[in-house]
Design a protein around this motif. Structure first.
Motif, mmCIF file in Angstrom:
data_model
loop_
_atom_site.group_PDB
_atom_site.id
_atom_site.type_symbol
_atom_site.label_atom_id
_atom_site.label_comp_id
_atom_site.label_asym_id
_atom_site.label_seq_id
_atom_site.Cartn_x
_atom_site.Cartn_y
_atom_site.Cartn_z
ATOM 1 N N UNK A 149 34.094 49.089 48.639
ATOM 2 C CA UNK A 149 34.795 49.410 49.884
ATOM 3 C C UNK A 149 36.168 48.752 49.933
ATOM 4 N N UNK A 150 36.252 47.470 49.502
ATOM 5 C CA UNK A 150 37.532 46.776 49.479
ATOM 6 C C UNK A 150 38.475 47.384 48.443
ATOM 7 N N UNK A 151 37.914 47.809 47.308
ATOM 8 C CA UNK A 151 38.746 48.433 46.280
ATOM 9 C C UNK A 151 39.323 49.757 46.763
ATOM 10 N N UNK A 152 38.533 50.507 47.542
ATOM 11 C CA UNK A 152 39.058 51.754 48.101
ATOM 12 C C UNK A 152 40.179 51.500 49.101
ATOM 13 N N UNK A 153 40.155 50.337 49.772
ATOM 14 C CA UNK A 153 41.215 49.973 50.712
ATOM 15 C C UNK A 153 42.416 49.321 50.028
ATOM 16 N N UNK A 154 42.304 49.074 48.720
ATOM 17 C CA UNK A 154 43.411 48.465 47.975
ATOM 18 C C UNK A 154 43.349 46.959 47.917
ATOM 19 N N UNK A 155 42.231 46.354 48.286
ATOM 20 C CA UNK A 155 42.074 44.900 48.271
ATOM 21 C C UNK A 155 41.234 44.530 47.054
ATOM 22 N N UNK A 156 41.814 43.776 46.151
ATOM 23 C CA UNK A 156 41.133 43.376 44.932
ATOM 24 C C UNK A 156 40.742 41.907 45.020
ATOM 25 N N UNK A 157 39.660 41.510 44.344
ATOM 26 C CA UNK A 157 39.300 40.086 44.345
ATOM 27 C C UNK A 157 40.317 39.252 43.582
ATOM 28 N N UNK A 158 40.234 37.945 43.771
ATOM 29 C CA UNK A 158 41.219 37.039 43.174
ATOM 30 C C UNK A 158 41.155 37.084 41.650
ATOM 31 N N UNK A 159 39.958 37.178 41.083
ATOM 32 C CA UNK A 159 39.823 37.224 39.625
ATOM 33 C C UNK A 159 40.493 38.465 39.053
ATOM 34 N N UNK A 160 40.348 39.599 39.744
ATOM 35 C CA UNK A 160 40.965 40.836 39.266
ATOM 36 C C UNK A 160 42.494 40.759 39.374
ATOM 37 N N UNK A 161 43.003 40.139 40.452
ATOM 38 C CA UNK A 161 44.453 40.001 40.585
ATOM 39 C C UNK A 161 45.041 39.141 39.473
ATOM 40 N N UNK A 162 44.375 38.000 39.185
ATOM 41 C CA UNK A 162 44.864 37.135 38.106
ATOM 42 C C UNK A 162 44.824 37.848 36.763
ATOM 43 N N UNK A 163 43.791 38.654 36.539
ATOM 44 C CA UNK A 163 43.701 39.411 35.292
ATOM 45 C C UNK A 163 44.842 40.413 35.185
ATOM 46 N N UNK A 164 45.168 41.079 36.275
ATOM 47 C CA UNK A 164 46.287 42.022 36.246
ATOM 48 C C UNK A 164 47.616 41.317 36.005
ATOM 49 N N UNK A 165 47.789 40.128 36.598
ATOM 50 C CA UNK A 165 49.019 39.379 36.364
ATOM 51 C C UNK A 165 49.153 38.963 34.901
ATOM 52 N N UNK A 166 48.060 38.530 34.298
ATOM 53 C CA UNK A 166 48.118 38.148 32.889
ATOM 54 C C UNK A 166 48.396 39.355 32.000
ATOM 55 N N UNK A 167 47.803 40.481 32.350
ATOM 56 C CA UNK A 167 48.080 41.686 31.564
ATOM 57 C C UNK A 167 49.538 42.114 31.704
ATOM 58 N N UNK A 168 50.092 41.974 32.926
ATOM 59 C CA UNK A 168 51.492 42.333 33.117
ATOM 60 C C UNK A 168 52.417 41.388 32.342
ATOM 61 N N UNK A 169 52.058 40.074 32.312
ATOM 62 C CA UNK A 169 52.866 39.130 31.546
ATOM 63 C C UNK A 169 52.784 39.405 30.054
ATOM 64 N N UNK A 170 51.574 39.790 29.589
ATOM 65 C CA UNK A 170 51.432 40.114 28.174
ATOM 66 C C UNK A 170 52.173 41.400 27.824
#
Length: 462
Positions: A149-170
């Motif tokens: 439900x949170x993912x459908x609203x665009x709210x991601x958990x903290x672990x997923x956000x950090x993973x996306x940031x690391x992927x963007x940095x890589x």
């Protein structure tokens, strides 16, 4: 479910295509005993004289068919019950066997123990419910539903956000070797300890965040000062040891105004707390002495003059019933009044068209008044920033001005007498700047009373 299945089997058995597996189902008609005619209106008689042997035999035959064939024989197709024997089974088996295999005997039969262990029932085993149960399945399902439900609203958990940031940095192409420079690398940037600028963060931001080395962002409200007053206030020019005449007189005038305000406040408080003591006179003294001795005459209420016959007043008066003519007259009067109000409203609306200039002028005046009030409110808020606020139960009071009279002025620093306390001034400055709340000096209270005793040497002197 059992009743529905049993009913289905009875219906199937009653059809002409039902084939019983046992040939002697029901037996010969000669062996069937003649039923006794018994009254079965009671439960005891019903259980005693009811013959359900045919039902039991039928159900046993149905269960036997389910075990052997997996269902009723009447419902099976011919292909599942019969097969065509062409006699080429042995030849096909010989062709299918590879050449490397060697037959041990003429007829390879399974062992008796293997045949015993093989299941002889075609009914599938019941489903093991415990094998499909998971611990905390309901909790995990709620957690997954909430995350979806949170993912459908665009709210991601903290672990997923950090993973996306690391992927963007890589993906940006900045490698870890470039981000982290060794301390013994001569090409690393020089860090000056005494410079005002802070050194840039060369470590991995994810590493700094996980190791708690990155400082937390300070809220903006904590950067605001509680007061605009300076930490150290410069004393007035008249407070110098050798002041100018006019500046010294100005300081004396301010001290005089402070004292006048204190005297007025004390006088006002004295007036409010004063007791109103009236001086006793001979008349008041005489009234007090004869109080209660003279009986007051009862004054009877005077009756109103004139003839009051025929008039009824009070709650017992009855209202006369109105006639039809009076009701019609009042109704016509109400209708006329409503029509007059409606016509007046139409006239007022038309008249407002000719008042546009005056209305616009009123609006401009109202806007100017609003802007003036906003400016006054803003100026008042700015003035309150330099005033001490009420932080505790006590109110801050300005200290007395350190002023010397004209005959007390010293001509040099050598003859100047020290006055005041620097520590007390700093303490009052903290209170005035709204850093600490105003407070009084704690009162010292002895737990035990002092005990006086005369020494022997003092007594000998006396």
């Amino acid at each position: 479910m059992m009743a529905a299945a049993w009913r289905h089997k009875r219906v199937a058995a009653s059809q002409p295509g039902f084939l019983p597996l046992k040939s002697n189902l029901g037996g010969d008609s000669s062996n069937v005993k003649r039923r006794k005619r018994v009254n079965k209106n009671k439960k005891k008689s019903w259980n005693k004289f009811s013959d359900i042997q045919d039902v039991e035999e039928f159900l046993e035959d149905v269960r036997l068919q389910e075990r052997t064939t997996g269902g009723l024989i009447a419902e099976k197709t011919d292909d599942s019950l019969f097969f065509v024997d062409t006699g080429d089974k042995d030849e096909k088996d010989k062709d299918a066997q590879p050449e490397t295999t060697v037959k041990k005997g003429k007829h390879s039969k399974p062992l008796r123990i293997d045949l015993i262990l093989q299941p002889d029932s075609h009914i599938p085993a019941p489903k093991n419910v415990l094998a499909f149960q998971q611990p905390n399945a309901k909790k995990q399902r709620r957690t997954s539903d909430r995350a979806a439900k949170l993912a459908s609203m665009g709210i991601l958990p903290r672990r997923e956000k950090l993973l996306q940031l690391r992927r963007a940095a890589a993906a940006s192409g900045v490698s870890a070797k470039k981000r982290a420079v060794a301390n013994n690398n001569p090409d690393r940037t020089f860090y000056d300890l005494w410079t005002a600028e802070t050194a840039p963060e060369t470590a991995d931001p994810y590493y700094l965040e996980q190791t708690k080395k990155k400082l937390v962002k300070r809220p903006d409200r904590l950067n605001e000062k509680p007061s605009v007053l300076p930490a150290i206030e410069v004393i007035a020019p008249g407070g110098s040891y050798n002041p100018d005449f006019f500046s010294h007189q100005d300081l004396l005038r301010k001290a005089h105004e402070v004292e006048v305000k204190k005297i007025k406040a004390e006088e006002k408080l004295a007036r409010q707390l004063a007791v109103n003591e009236d001086v006793a006179t001979e008349e008041t003294t005489f009234k007090e002495q004869v109080e209660g001795l003279i009986e007051e005459e009862e004054i009877e209420p005077e009756e109103p003059e004139g003839d009051t016959e025929g008039t009824v007043t009070g709650p017992t008066a009855t209202q006369e019933k109105k006639t039809e003519k009076q009701r019609k007259k009042e109704k016509a009067k109400r209708i006329k009044e409503l029509q007059r109000k409606a016509e007046r409203q139409v006239i007022d609306k038309r008249q407002q068209l000719f008042q546009l200039r005056s209305i616009s002028a009123d609006l401009k005046k109202q806007e100017q008044r609003t802007k003036m009030r906003q400016a006054q409110r803003k100026a008042q808020q700015e003035a309150q920033k330099s005033m001490p606020r009420r932080l505790g139960k006590l109110k801050f009071q300005d200290p007395d001005l350190d002023v010397q009279l004209s005959n007390e002025l010293a001509g040099s620093l050598r003859s100047l007498k020290p006055e005041g306390s620097i520590l007390k001034d700093r303490f009052l400055s903290l209170q005035k700047r709204n850093i600490i709340e105003p407070r009084d000096r704690a009162k010292f209270k002895r737990k035990y009373k002092l005990k006086f005793s005369e020494k022997r040497a003092f007594r000998e002197i006396q």
